[in-house]
Structures are given as structure tokens and as C-alpha cells.
Design an enzyme around this catalytic site. Structure first.
Site, PDB file in Angstrom:
ATOM      1  N   ASP A 304       0.828  -1.197   0.000  1.00  0.00           N
ATOM      2  CA  ASP A 304       0.000   0.000   0.000  1.00  0.00           C
ATOM      3  C   ASP A 304       0.870   1.258   0.000  1.00  0.00           C
ATOM      4  OD1 ASP A 304      -2.300   1.501   0.050  1.00  0.00           O
ATOM      5  OD2 ASP A 304      -2.590   1.344   2.209  1.00  0.00           O
ATOM      6  N   HIS A 321       3.278   3.233  -9.251  1.00  0.00           N
ATOM      7  CA  HIS A 321       3.128   1.804  -9.516  1.00  0.00           C
ATOM      8  C   HIS A 321       4.417   1.200 -10.083  1.00  0.00           C
ATOM      9  CE1 HIS A 321      -0.954   2.268  -8.399  1.00  0.00           C
ATOM     10  NE2 HIS A 321      -1.369   2.831  -9.525  1.00  0.00           N
ATOM     11  N   TRP A 353     -10.766  -2.730  -9.645  1.00  0.00           N
ATOM     12  CA  TRP A 353     -11.436  -2.441 -10.913  1.00  0.00           C
ATOM     13  C   TRP A 353     -12.239  -1.142 -10.835  1.00  0.00           C
ATOM     14  CZ3 TRP A 353      -9.822  -4.894 -15.027  1.00  0.00           C
ATOM     15  CH2 TRP A 353      -9.366  -6.209 -14.942  1.00  0.00           C
ATOM     16  N   LEU A 415      12.245 -20.331  -3.062  1.00  0.00           N
ATOM     17  CA  LEU A 415      11.236 -19.474  -2.447  1.00  0.00           C
ATOM     18  C   LEU A 415      10.006 -19.492  -3.337  1.00  0.00           C
ATOM     19  CD1 LEU A 415      11.586 -16.021  -0.793  1.00  0.00           C
ATOM     20  CD2 LEU A 415      10.010 -16.235  -2.705  1.00  0.00           C
ATOM     21  N   ARG A 472       1.393  -4.728   6.269  1.00  0.00           N
ATOM     22  CA  ARG A 472       0.758  -3.733   5.413  1.00  0.00           C
ATOM     23  C   ARG A 472       1.563  -2.452   5.521  1.00  0.00           C
ATOM     24  NH1 ARG A 472      -5.356  -2.599   3.803  1.00  0.00           N
ATOM     25  NH2 ARG A 472      -4.989  -0.734   2.535  1.00  0.00           N
TER      26      ARG A 472
END
Length: 538
Positions: A304, A321, A353, A415, A472
Site C-alpha cells: 500500500d 506503480h 477495478w 522461495l 501492510r
């Protein structure tokens, strides 16, 4: 590089460009790999510059006595400057470099600054009293090299050249730490003497690798400055045209990964070499750091803060992004070094979306770029990638790339990286229940026999282990429909760091918090955090 890609009109010139490409591939593999992201027409010129820079550095560093190297370098410098004035060269390597300088009108003053800095370094061991002195060296070697490259990427403005110089300085710090032990053994110390005096250290202490506490503090000072350079350099990645941005993203990511490696080792960098990321040993994956302690087997991350990170810099969300995709690759490397066996990341939720079509497209573009940039590297590290989420709504080309990545890495076992794309926890549970209901109607299972194991095998990724630690970023404190079935007993850590800035330091802090938690698992008596169970996480 093929002769068609170079197409410069003479066999001698073509051979010179190929010679520079071979020099880059052999002696600076990270640049070689990063250049694969560039348009084919630009790559030969990038190799011409990097090949010249590498050969110049090798002439100053390798072979014979110091006096021999000084004399040999003086001749190399003089011949180079004469050829730049004449705008032609007969030297098999410099021919391509001089041709590139002529074609792209590169700044000869910057080239001379680079040569002067190398000459000074060759003539005598460096002594930097202050960080400002060290910055001048970093600028002279790495900064000028980066400035030479920027016109090839279509930019010449003072602001972007300044930022490119800072990126080059950060890259030169990578070189300092990779060569630290060798340089110290040769009596060369590239760290400011004022920092040593502040901690009561001598160069001999660095050569011995002790006392550990003071060396840790010394490295911490260098890391703080290094991080400052990296943060200053980030804007250069979006100040060039889109076709050149992946190249700069790769260079910046490489510097960040080595920054994380030094962060992990601290003062122990003086006792052991740091391998270049593309050396054969590093390609196989660096083993988990032995002092990691209790680590979670499965770490879930809600990534986030990318949009807010971009907004604070006055940038469109798309740049956040793209920076976030770089952070995801950085996370995988950090997890490997700390010994985490399974990582799940929330890349795109069913609720995403609802964002604008433009932002959704930018998210998918960033994912595609991350796949292109990271597939080969992740595969070499032994990472298994899996897609968790709906597969019928994602843009077809991206869906194909994700599926191909899954297939290619299906047998890797170092991993496991689960990428949650078009994922929603409630929808996953609903689909799992629907599948079990269909089995009951078909008579293949009795409703009274349905167990939690049956529900688990009906999930998107049936063998996904429970999450031990959920992180987070960016300070929000909710799970946002992420893996609710698997989070039943997870420890939760909410880190204020925006996702693009999340690195090994933050992951290690979260793991430390996890290790200190007393986990009950529904029982009456508290117990320590469970160590990794290989059988559960493999």
C-alpha cells in the site's frame, strides 16, 4: 549485438562496436543486462561508452607497478583526447567510442573530467577527509559516467543530468563496497577519514574487521548517505521517455539490492566480499543470512502507498506503480536473505477495478514491466511464481505472461512467490464453497463429510500455507479482503513506510517484531513464535 543492429557502414567500425559490447558483457554484466531493456538502435552506443569506461578503469588498475600504470594511463588519456579533437580513431576499442561521441555530440568536458578523476586515483591512494571530498570522487568517476549516457537516452537538460550524476554516484558506492576488502588489502580506503576518527578507528581496524560495534556504526553512517543519494536519484527514472525508463529502473534496482546487502551485513562487510548480483555465485541465490533468528515461513504483504508516494512528489499514480514493481523485486531478494520460504503479495484486488481505466491500465503496464525485468532473475534465484486470483478478466497479454511465468518456474523450490492478481478473499471463499456444493450434488462428497481441508483444496492455490506474518505498508491498519482464510493466526505488522520505499531494513524490523510475539494459536498458554517448519513451507 548483430551487425545489422550496428549498421555503421564499415567492417572496422562494426567490429569496434562489437568489441565494446563484449567488453561490457565480460566486465560489467549488470550494465549488459540493463541494456537489454533499451531499443536495439541505442544499445551499440551504450556499449561504446561503457566499453570505453571499463577499459579506462582497467588500464588504471591492472598490470605492472603503480609507476607502469600511471605511465600507461597517461598515454591512454592523451591519445583519447587527441582522437576526440580529431573526431576519429584507429584504436580497435576507442574507434566506436569516438564515433559515438561525434554522432551524439557528447560533452568532451565531462569525458575529460572522468579521465582526470581516474588519473588522480591511479597516481596515489585516495584520502577523503570528509563526505564532501568523497562526493567529489564519486562525481568524478560514477557521476560523469552517468552523464555521458544520458544524451543517448534523449535528454540533455541540466536538471536531469544532475540527477543522473547522483545515480552514478550511488552506483559508484556499489563498486566501493563490492571491492572494499580488496582495496583495503592494497592500502586503499575510500571512506572519509573524519568518519573513522569520529569512531576512534584506524584503517588497520577496517583491515582486521574489528571492533565490530564501531564498524557497524561506521557502515551505518555510509548507508545513511547512500540512501540519501538513492532517494535523490529516483526522479531520473521518470524524466526520460518511456522506452528508456526500464533501463534506468534496472540500474536503480541493482544499486538498491546491493544497498540492502550492505544493510544486512553492517560491519561484517569488512570481513567478506559482496558478490556482484550477476556473478555465477550470486545467480544461484545468496543463502539466508545466518543471524536472521526466528523467521516466519510465510509472509504476506499488502503493498500500500504507491499512489500517495507519487502524489507527494507531484507525479501521476503510474510512476508510483512502477516504483512499486521495483520494490516487489527488492522484497523477494530481502526475503531470500532473511530465510523466508514463502511470500504472497497483493498486486491487484477485485476492488481495484473501481479505479479509473487509466490507472488500471498503468497498474497492468507496471506489472508487465516488472515481469519483463524480473523473470530471468527470479528464475535464476530458484523462485517459484504462482498466480492467485481470477484469470478470466485480466488483460489477455498480461494473463499470458503471468501464466508463462508460472509454468517456467513451476519446478523451482528456493522461495515461493504468490502474486495475487484480480484477487478478493470473499470471492475466493465463495468459489470454493460453490465447487464443494457441485461435488455434493454430483455425489462425490457427502455434505456432512466436508472438512476444512476440503475447503482449502478448493482455493485458488490449494497448497498455499497459512500466513505467519502479514505486513501492510503506508500505515493503514486493515486486511482489505486479502487471504482471509490463510490469515487466521497471522501476526499483523503495520509499517508506515510507503510501499516504493520498503526494503530489507523494514522487512527485517517486521520479522524482529514477529520473533518477539508470544503466539497462542488458540491455546491457553502463550508460546514463542514458531521457527520455520521446512515441511510446512516447502
Amino acid at each position: 549485438m548483430s551487425r545489422d543492429e550496428a549498421a555503421f557502414g564499415s567492417s572496422e567500425l562494426d567490429e569496434s562496436y562489437e568489441y565494446c559490447a563484449a567488453e561490457t558483457e565480460q566486465y560489467l554484466a549488470p550494465m549488459w543486462r540493463a541494456s537489454e531493456a533499451l531499443p536495439a538502435a541505442i544499445r551499440p552506443h551504450v556499449f561504446a561508452v561503457s566499453g570505453f569506461l571499463l577499459r579506462t578503469d582497467r588500464i588504471a588498475d591492472e598490470g605492472g607497478s603503480q609507476a607502469d600504470r600511471v605511465e600507461r594511463f597517461a598515454r591512454w588519456r592523451s591519445e583519447t583526447l587527441e582522437e576526440l579533437c580529431a573526431r576519429r580513431s584507429e584504436h580497435p576499442l576507442r574507434r566506436a567510442f569516438v564515433d559515438t561521441v561525434r554522432r551524439w555530440d557528447l560533452d568532451c568536458a565531462v569525458i575529460e573530467e572522468f579521465l582526470d578523476a581516474i588519473a588522480a586515483d591511479c597516481a596515489c591512494p585516495p584520502v577523503f577527509e570528509t563526505f564532501a571530498d568523497q562526493r567529489r570522487y564519486l562525481r568524478g568517476i560514477g557521476g560523469t559516467a552517468a552523464e555521458m549516457m544520458m544524451p543517448l537516452l534523449g535528454v540533455r537538460g541540466a536538471e536531469v543530468l544532475s540527477l543522473a550524476s547522483v545515480l552514478g554516484e550511488a552506483g559508484q558506492l556499489v563498486d566501493i563496497f563490492e571491492d572494499l576488502r580488496v582495496d583495503l588489502a592494497a592500502g586503499r580506503c575510500y571512506l572519509p577519514r573524519a568518519d573513522l576518527r569520529q569512531l576512534g578507528l584506524e584503517v588497520a581496524d577496517l583491515q582486521r574487521g574489528e571492533p565490530q560495534e564501531a564498524l557497524d556504526e561506521l557502515v551505518g553512517i555510509q548507508l545513511g548517505r547512500w540512501n540519501g543519494l538513492l532517494e535523490q536519484a529516483v526522479p531520473v527514472t521518470w524524466m526520460v521517455s518511456p522506452e528508456y525508463q526500464p533501463f534506468l529502473h534496472v540500474l536503480l534496482l541493482g544499486a538498491q539490492l546491493q544497498f540492502d546487502e550492505v544493510t544486512l551485513r553492517q560491519g561484517r562487510v569488512f570481513a567478506g566480499d559482496i558478490e556482484p548480483l550477476t556473478s555465477p555465485g550470486a545467480v544461484c541465490g545468496r543463502p539466508a543470512w545466518p543471524d536472521a533468528g526466528v523467521v516466519p515461513g510465510h509472509v504476506g504483504v499488502i503493498m500500500d502507498g504507491s499512489r500517495r508516494w507519487a502524489a507527494l512528489r507531484g507525479l501521476p499514480a503510474s510512476q508510483g506503480h512502477h516504483a512499486g514493481e521495483r520494490a516487489a523485486l527488492r522484497l523477494v531478494n530481502a526475503a531470500l536473505r532473511l530465510g523466508v520460504r514463502h511470500v504472497s503479495i497483493y498486486a491487484f484486488s477485485t476492488e481495484n477495478w473501481d479505479r479509473s481505466q487509466e490507472e488500471v491500465a498503468s497498474l497492468f503496464d507496471a506489472m508487465a514491466e516488472g515481469i519483463a525485468r524480473g523473470t530471468e532473475w527470479l528464475h535464476e534465484l530458484g523462485v517459484r511464481v504462482r498466480w492467485c486470483g481470477r484469470r478470466d478478466r485480466v488483460e489477455p497479454s498480461l494473463a499470458s505472461e503471468l501464466a508463462l511465468m508460472e509454468s517456467m518456474m513451476s519446478n523451482n523450490d528456493v522461495l515461493s512467490l504468490t502474486v495475487c492478481v484480480d484477487y478478493g478473499g470473499r470471492e475466493e471463499l465463495t468459489e470454493a464453497v460453490r465447487a464443494l456444493a457441485a461435488e455434493a450434488v454430483a455425489g462425490t462428497i457427502r455434505p456432512e463429510d466436508i472438512s476444512s481441508a476440503d475447503l482449502a483444496r478448493s482455493m485458488y492455490v490449494p497448497d498455499l500455507p497459512d500466513v505467519d506474518l502479514l505486513i501492510r505498508t503506508s500505515g493503514e491498519q486493515r486486511i482489505s479482503n486479502f487471504l482471509p482464510w490463510h490469515l487466521a493466526y497471522a501476526e499483523l505488522v503495520f509499517d508506515p513506510t510507503p510501499w516504493p520505499d520498503f526494503g530489507l531494513t523494514q522487512l527485517r524490523e517486521a520479522v524482529t517484531v514477529y520473533a518477539g510475539r508470544r503466539r497462542r494459536f488458540g491455546g491457553g498458554l502463550p508460546g514463542p513464535a514458531r521457527p520455520v517448519d521446512p515441511a510446512r513451507t516447502s
